[in-house]
Design a protein around this motif. Structure first.
Motif, PDB file in Angstrom:
ATOM      1  N   VAL A  49       0.631  -1.256  -0.110  1.00  0.00           N
ATOM      2  CA  VAL A  49       0.249   0.153  -0.001  1.00  0.00           C
ATOM      3  C   VAL A  49       0.516   0.931  -0.071  1.00  0.00           C
ATOM      4  CG1 VAL A  49      -1.913   1.603   1.104  1.00  0.00           C
ATOM      5  CG2 VAL A  49      -1.557  -0.658   1.345  1.00  0.00           C
ATOM      6  N   GLN A 335      -3.977  13.633   8.904  1.00  0.00           N
ATOM      7  CA  GLN A 335      -3.655  13.510   9.610  1.00  0.00           C
ATOM      8  C   GLN A 335      -2.561  12.744   9.406  1.00  0.00           C
ATOM      9  OE1 GLN A 335      -6.344  12.797  13.379  1.00  0.00           O
ATOM     10  NE2 GLN A 335      -5.156  10.982  13.162  1.00  0.00           N
TER      11      GLN A 335
ATOM     12  N   ARG B 250      -1.742   7.527  -5.732  1.00  0.00           N
ATOM     13  CA  ARG B 250      -0.245   6.791  -4.917  1.00  0.00           C
ATOM     14  C   ARG B 250      -0.630   5.906  -3.847  1.00  0.00           C
ATOM     15  NH1 ARG B 250       2.771  10.250  -5.856  1.00  0.00           N
ATOM     16  NH2 ARG B 250       3.312  12.552  -4.537  1.00  0.00           N
ATOM     17  N   ASN B 251      -1.522   5.390  -4.482  1.00  0.00           N
ATOM     18  CA  ASN B 251      -1.438   3.483  -4.048  1.00  0.00           C
ATOM     19  C   ASN B 251      -2.063   3.243  -2.530  1.00  0.00           C
ATOM     20  OD1 ASN B 251      -2.436   1.100  -4.639  1.00  0.00           O
ATOM     21  ND2 ASN B 251      -0.443   0.514  -4.811  1.00  0.00           N
ATOM     22  N   LEU B 252      -2.788   5.031  -1.705  1.00  0.00           N
ATOM     23  CA  LEU B 252      -3.176   4.562  -1.198  1.00  0.00           C
ATOM     24  C   LEU B 252      -4.632   4.186  -0.521  1.00  0.00           C
ATOM     25  CD1 LEU B 252      -1.899   8.538   0.182  1.00  0.00           C
ATOM     26  CD2 LEU B 252      -1.525   6.002   1.069  1.00  0.00           C
ATOM     27  N   ARG B 253      -5.052   3.361   0.419  1.00  0.00           N
ATOM     28  CA  ARG B 253      -6.541   2.541   0.300  1.00  0.00           C
ATOM     29  C   ARG B 253      -7.141   3.065   0.772  1.00  0.00           C
ATOM     30  NH1 ARG B 253      -7.857  -2.233  -2.025  1.00  0.00           N
ATOM     31  NH2 ARG B 253      -9.783  -3.220  -1.396  1.00  0.00           N
ATOM     32  N   LEU B 319     -11.334   7.782   6.095  1.00  0.00           N
ATOM     33  CA  LEU B 319      -9.821   7.157   6.763  1.00  0.00           C
ATOM     34  C   LEU B 319      -9.892   6.284   5.499  1.00  0.00           C
ATOM     35  CD1 LEU B 319      -8.992   6.229   9.471  1.00  0.00           C
ATOM     36  CD2 LEU B 319     -10.518   4.299   9.785  1.00  0.00           C
ATOM     37  N   PHE B 320      -8.089   6.363   5.839  1.00  0.00           N
ATOM     38  CA  PHE B 320      -7.452   5.519   4.536  1.00  0.00           C
ATOM     39  C   PHE B 320      -6.297   4.765   5.103  1.00  0.00           C
ATOM     40  CE2 PHE B 320      -3.517   8.193   4.112  1.00  0.00           C
ATOM     41  CZ  PHE B 320      -4.019   9.659   4.063  1.00  0.00           C
ATOM     42  N   GLU B 321      -6.013   3.432   4.926  1.00  0.00           N
ATOM     43  CA  GLU B 321      -4.682   2.726   4.600  1.00  0.00           C
ATOM     44  C   GLU B 321      -3.765   3.257   4.065  1.00  0.00           C
ATOM     45  OE1 GLU B 321      -6.061  -1.372   5.166  1.00  0.00           O
ATOM     46  OE2 GLU B 321      -3.851  -1.912   4.871  1.00  0.00           O
ATOM     47  N   GLY B 322      -2.416   3.371   4.885  1.00  0.00           N
ATOM     48  CA  GLY B 322      -0.879   3.850   4.565  1.00  0.00           C
ATOM     49  C   GLY B 322      -0.063   2.130   4.552  1.00  0.00           C
ATOM     50  N   LEU B 323       1.071   1.958   4.564  1.00  0.00           N
ATOM     51  CA  LEU B 323       2.034   1.345   4.381  1.00  0.00           C
ATOM     52  C   LEU B 323       2.402   0.471   6.434  1.00  0.00           C
ATOM     53  CD1 LEU B 323       4.274   0.137   2.648  1.00  0.00           C
ATOM     54  CD2 LEU B 323       5.501   2.138   3.835  1.00  0.00           C
ATOM     55  N   LEU B 324       2.138  -0.352   6.004  1.00  0.00           N
ATOM     56  CA  LEU B 324       2.327  -1.124   7.309  1.00  0.00           C
ATOM     57  C   LEU B 324       0.941  -1.578   8.180  1.00  0.00           C
ATOM     58  CD1 LEU B 324       5.807  -0.914   7.875  1.00  0.00           C
ATOM     59  CD2 LEU B 324       5.105  -2.339   6.783  1.00  0.00           C
ATOM     60  N   GLY B 325      -0.072  -1.054   7.322  1.00  0.00           N
ATOM     61  CA  GLY B 325      -1.186  -0.825   7.962  1.00  0.00           C
ATOM     62  C   GLY B 325      -1.563  -0.006   8.885  1.00  0.00           C
ATOM     63  N   SER B 326      -0.907   1.254   8.438  1.00  0.00           N
ATOM     64  CA  SER B 326      -1.054   2.448   9.520  1.00  0.00           C
ATOM     65  C   SER B 326      -2.330   2.544   8.849  1.00  0.00           C
ATOM     66  CB  SER B 326      -0.038   3.323   9.073  1.00  0.00           C
ATOM     67  OG  SER B 326       0.057   3.485   7.712  1.00  0.00           O
ATOM     68  N   ARG B 327      -3.059   3.545  10.058  1.00  0.00           N
ATOM     69  CA  ARG B 327      -4.432   4.128   8.925  1.00  0.00           C
ATOM     70  C   ARG B 327      -4.236   5.875   9.556  1.00  0.00           C
ATOM     71  NH1 ARG B 327      -9.523   0.485  10.759  1.00  0.00           N
ATOM     72  NH2 ARG B 327      -8.259  -1.082   9.886  1.00  0.00           N
ATOM     73  N   MET B 328      -4.777   6.297   8.301  1.00  0.00           N
ATOM     74  CA  MET B 328      -4.663   8.475   8.325  1.00  0.00           C
ATOM     75  C   MET B 328      -6.134   8.686   7.984  1.00  0.00           C
ATOM     76  SD  MET B 328      -0.518   7.592   6.527  1.00  0.00           S
ATOM     77  CE  MET B 328      -0.742   7.163   5.654  1.00  0.00           C
ATOM     78  N   SER B 329      -5.931  10.202   8.551  1.00  0.00           N
ATOM     79  CA  SER B 329      -6.842  10.808   7.527  1.00  0.00           C
ATOM     80  C   SER B 329      -7.296  11.322   6.717  1.00  0.00           C
ATOM     81  CB  SER B 329      -7.810  10.548   9.290  1.00  0.00           C
ATOM     82  OG  SER B 329      -7.060  11.877   9.680  1.00  0.00           O
TER      83      SER B 329
END
Lengths: 399, 399, 399, 399
Positions: A49, A335, B250-253, B319-329
């Motif tokens: 991701v 964020q 950016r392939n952010l989920r 709410l989106f997921e980035g690398l390594l399961g992180s959650r950003m917004s």
């Protein structure tokens, strides 16, 4: 969330041709996350991701698989990569703390390949040639030890101050200055010089000077090297480049676009120094006027709030005028975790710059503009247009 | 703020060929602001902010000047246009109250050309042919009285409920249903039918059914008419179509994209009825999945808050997921005045649809997708790509 | 919105005893809105929204009616009050532009009573006694001309820089310094001195020094005068004083409280000078630590964005720690018009300080802490406690 | 962050008198976090952040130490407490996953004391007496096994629908209804009945009916029992109760206060059912009008967004009128983890209700209003006043 397929790009079939990714700032947050992520993705623990080269649009482009990339780098600090990783997991909760153990082998491998970095040359220094030689010796040793087909050097070190005085405009002039002194030369320029002079790839992921001077473009072309930069576009500026075209398309007049960033990582601490902050604010400043065709009030502020750690919060307030003098607004709150957003782009850039080297391209890689706040070789800032430029260059149908 | 040039498009040289803009819902907020704005811009009192056809990119395309457009329309209400204008100025502070006096002549001219509207046909009604004939009689009288070269009918009436039962798939079938009853036919379909059958242009600026059925596309082609729609893209959906591509690039989920709209105008009041709200929420729903290629949780809510008047506030939480399961917004807060954003697009569409009629185009105008939440003839939702489609169709270089 | 009753406090029965409100900065935005508001409320055109003394809790306290207040003031600028009022109405849309005509008589009356102001004394100046005398001459003439029972002087002028050097600690020392020079004396101190020395009331609505020095407290007590300040609490700090107690009550640990203010009025422009900004940032800094009992990172930023005019937008980001090391956040976005929020408090303060004078109170009025960011005579910052202090002082049951 | 002192309240000196905390919904998120937190704080691993009884103001009040509290409870689900804890750590990142191992012993102890819960009585059921007896048997067995001095039962189960029909108004009537049927009795009422009838303490932390009916107040007084509720004030309503007084104090007129909550935990899923959501929206509705003294438009919305897990995001948009008809706004964005905010309050309530039992208080405990959205025995909603009520009851000086 489940991911449909293991990433094709992550694993290579048969014995892949190894390539090198050399990180200037190898013990920092971004480099650490690069190492954790490369290992986790290559092992299939984590999905890719955030990597543009793993997106649906690009996943069929032939690029080096992640498990073919060897990591090394320079650093002037001495906190180990594993300690940095543990801190990011524990305090900032960027990833599961148990992941650090899972990829301990790969982190140790990076640690073994980290060499002491060099510092900037003041105008009085006369040992520039020696510092340059030291860098190149480390790079060559890395390439030889791993029998690397190609090497990409990526600057992820702390932001430097802007240039106090201009650097010579030609490659020969810059070589003389490094050798004989008389002008201050930032460390980022020394690394860029060293890499391009060896015919390697160079990427400046920071707002520091790096390769963004005519002398180094000349050198890159002369040596058959390639370079890209500068300042990875990971947060507020990314948003601006996606949103500012909306105001242009609707002919709404932006009156002001105020941007405030707060962050707590070492990069943020560096930026509390007004000189360093100047570099950053400059590289962020041109996006909005470039896209709109006029310059609204658009101050950008960066403040250090230590409690945030690697997290960055950006607030943008956009005041715009509509029909009949009405005033409307849009606000954004972002964020994001800086290193988490940057690391996958560093892996993307290593793969894409490696491809350019393999294909014999030279000089600034304008088609990589989509990755940068202040792109080398291009003044296109609209995100979708930058993306179309990349797809076109890679021969991918944009639909 | 000063504006460099008086808008070329606003004033015609010599005697312009008059064209007609017929507003279904002519006493509503949007129509009222269309009338105020057309007059203010044509007189040079206000700049054409918010009109895409007055932007730097499009201002050299040959289109009908604003002062060549004659206004008329249907409405079922009886509050006069001047009263609506005064209320928008006084309570909602959309524009200076003295402006209403300045353009009183033009508002009175519109008022004289407003005819009583028709209502929907229930399945039991048998007077559909008569209602259709009444609409067409009004349209023809308007065209004749002003010697109009062409007429564009634009639906800016309150949102209808979704269709209870499907309408016939062919033009002949629809004609029979209108004539003989047996199926409920929304008012918006009657107006669209009437306009297209006369070879006029038709634009559905609302989420109502309008011309978005195969039977009316068939009729449009048969009569040499053109149409476009549906649901003008003026706020939250506009933002989505600008921003969602960023996550794809950016392939952010994206894990969830929650959208909440609050507004206080009569349109908002209509939407407190769940049936009507369904139409709106449906037309807003496809943008994000279409752009991302997968469907995150993406509820869209609309609530009525009377105190807001014509202002609309939208809050989006992504709410989106980035690398390594992180959650950003990412969060957005949009504060816009609905009618103020819509009116200039209605003027744009009148000019662009008139151009299509003049050039002999027929059927759905896919190149106008950039103006709509749920575009007819196109499933492209990315704002920049829609804009490029429009520029290409108009022969304008996108750079 | 309808208001149940005409405000009792606005109109007096029979012939009221006139009192004076003397505005230092009488042509600025706040003073202009004070004049417009006083006239509009006294005439019954506008309800007394925003006046604490007109709230349900306080409306039965005996205070001077609004139509008994005569306005005058000092200013060093020359743009007339009417012009300022028109600009606030037209550009910032703070109120209906026709209101300026409705109260033109009252604005002209204020204009007639505006006298040229004085500037700060540098350490080299020797004419302090003359400047003081000039101020007092103007104040006495105003009191005499209108046969005023009492006068309250309110500082609403632009923010000054912080004191470069401390001022003498005693009234006698300060008098000598004004007379003989040797130390720089800000204009705000001269006005405060002049007012208190005459036994008048003095209110410092700005972060300038004003009466906040021991020498002037001594003078106030000696002369039977009263004073209050400093820095009216109208926006972000007001929010902080309402919200910070919540974290204390819930024992949630605030890690950082970042506050960013953007505004576009002349006060904002003054604050672009770092020295002036220092005064403001200082008066805003103590609220959070005082309430929480510890000092989280709490930077406060103020930036000038001209396009905002008299509007101020404040964004606060509060990061707090909950149980088990979790990190949560609260964000606030405040969109307020500075002068509109300040003006009713100035009217409140005039009435309440006048009451204190009439009752023979002397010195700093700690019970007025609820109105100020940095209250004189009190270190209570919790809004509800400050309110309870005011109610108790006025003999009102808090329930 | 370092914490000055180990919490006095957490550890007891010598052999403490054990008390019981019985959780209805003992396998849910809140109960799980209660167990993790109690263990972590008692062991000194985590500071008691979020516990009001550990705040500076209350830490010297004599209350049961945390290590004296024994946990047990009812539940109708079968996912174990350890599994719930692991999920909260891994997916929602509420706490470090290694913490679950550290307190595994305490979680197992709770698990051993969980008994199967009962369900609501329909009007046709005739086995109410048996269900009641089963609850009381479990409660008595728990008290006996641990030789508990006192027991407090806390409802943290999923929200029920509002009452379909009113329940009998007297204790005798309710007893008859439970025994003989004829009216539907929610499970929360059965638990409350069981606890109060045994002379235990009862706390309703949810918006369900629980003990909030006259019949149970009568029973509590008769049995010497105490109770408190309802609906723990942990997020948006907490903010409202802190902020709404600000508008009252400044006499600013709130025109609308729109609140939107999105959350993804099982409680949120329950609330997607409109009947259950009704209970919640009702308990949140009275705060603003109660504090302001008038009722602005104040819709409250709750939506389920599964991806958020235990996190709750609340957006409030407050439109208010200031002087001269101006309109201003305040927006809040709250990002909190529901269980993390609730759990420390459950521990607080156990300690405070236990104190009331020990002191022989009876009936509804109005002084605990500060913990609830819809407080029993009090209509005071202002947070600071509620806090002052608690301090006064506990004999603590509010300064």
């Amino acid at each position: 969330v489940t991911y449909p397929d293991p990433p094709a790009a992550a694993r290579s079939a048969g014995a892949p041709e190894p390539i090198g990714l050399w990180l200037v700032g190898a013990r920092g947050n971004v480099a650490t996350v690069v190492a954790v992520a490369q290992a986790a993705i290559a092992r299939g623990i984590a999905p890719p991701v955030g990597m543009a080269t793993a997106s649906a649009a690009l996943r069929d482009v032939a690029l080096a698989p992640l498990d073919a990339i060897r990591l090394g780098g320079h650093d002037i600090g001495d906190r180990g990569v594993v300690d940095t990783a543990r801190a990011l997991a524990a305090t900032d909760r960027l990833f599961d703390p148990t992941l650090v153990d899972a990829v301990a082998g790969e982190l140790a491998a990076l640690e073994r390949e980290i060499r002491p970095g060099v510092t900037a040359l003041s105008a009085d220094d006369r040992d520039g040639a020696a510092r340059l030689a030291a860098i190149q010796r480390d790079l060559r040793a890395f390439a030889d030890a791993h029998r690397l087909a190609r090497v990409v050097v990526v600057n992820v070190a702390s932001t430097e101050s802007p240039l106090a005085a201009p650097l010579p405009a030609t490659a020969a002039g810059l070589a003389a200055a490094v050798r004989d002194g008389g002008v201050a030369v930032p460390a980022s320029v020394l690394y860029a010089y060293a890499a391009l002079d060896l015919g390697f790839g160079y990427v400046n992921f920071t707002p520091s000077t790096g390769s963004s001077i005519p002398a180094l473009e000349e050198l890159a072309v002369a040596r058959g090297a390639v370079h890209a930069g500068r300042d990875g576009k990971t947060g507020e500026t990314l948003l601006k480049s996606a949103l500012a075209p909306m105001f242009a398309v609707r002919n709404l007049r932006v009156l002001s676009w105020f941007g405030q960033n707060i962050l707590g990582n070492p990069d943020g601490l560096t930026l509390t120094d007004p000189a360093h902050r100047g570099s950053k604010e400059r590289s962020k400043a041109s996006v909005v006027p470039s896209i709109l065709g006029y310059a609204p009030e658009a101050p950008v502020r960066i403040d250090y709030v230590g409690a945030l750690g690697d997290w960055k919060i950006a607030w943008d307030h956009i005041l715009f005028e509509g029909l009949l003098g009405s005033r409307m607004s849009l606000q954004l709150v972002w964020q994001g975790a800086d290193s988490i957003l940057a690391a996958p782009l560093v892996l993307d850039l290593a793969r894409l710059v490696d491809r350019a080297l393999a294909r014999g391209e030279t000089g600034a890689l304008a088609h990589l503009a989509v990755f940068f706040k202040d792109p080398l070789g291009s003044d296109e800032h609209r995100l979708e247009r930058q993306w179309a430029m990349l797809l076109e260059h890679l021969g991918v149908d944009p639909r």
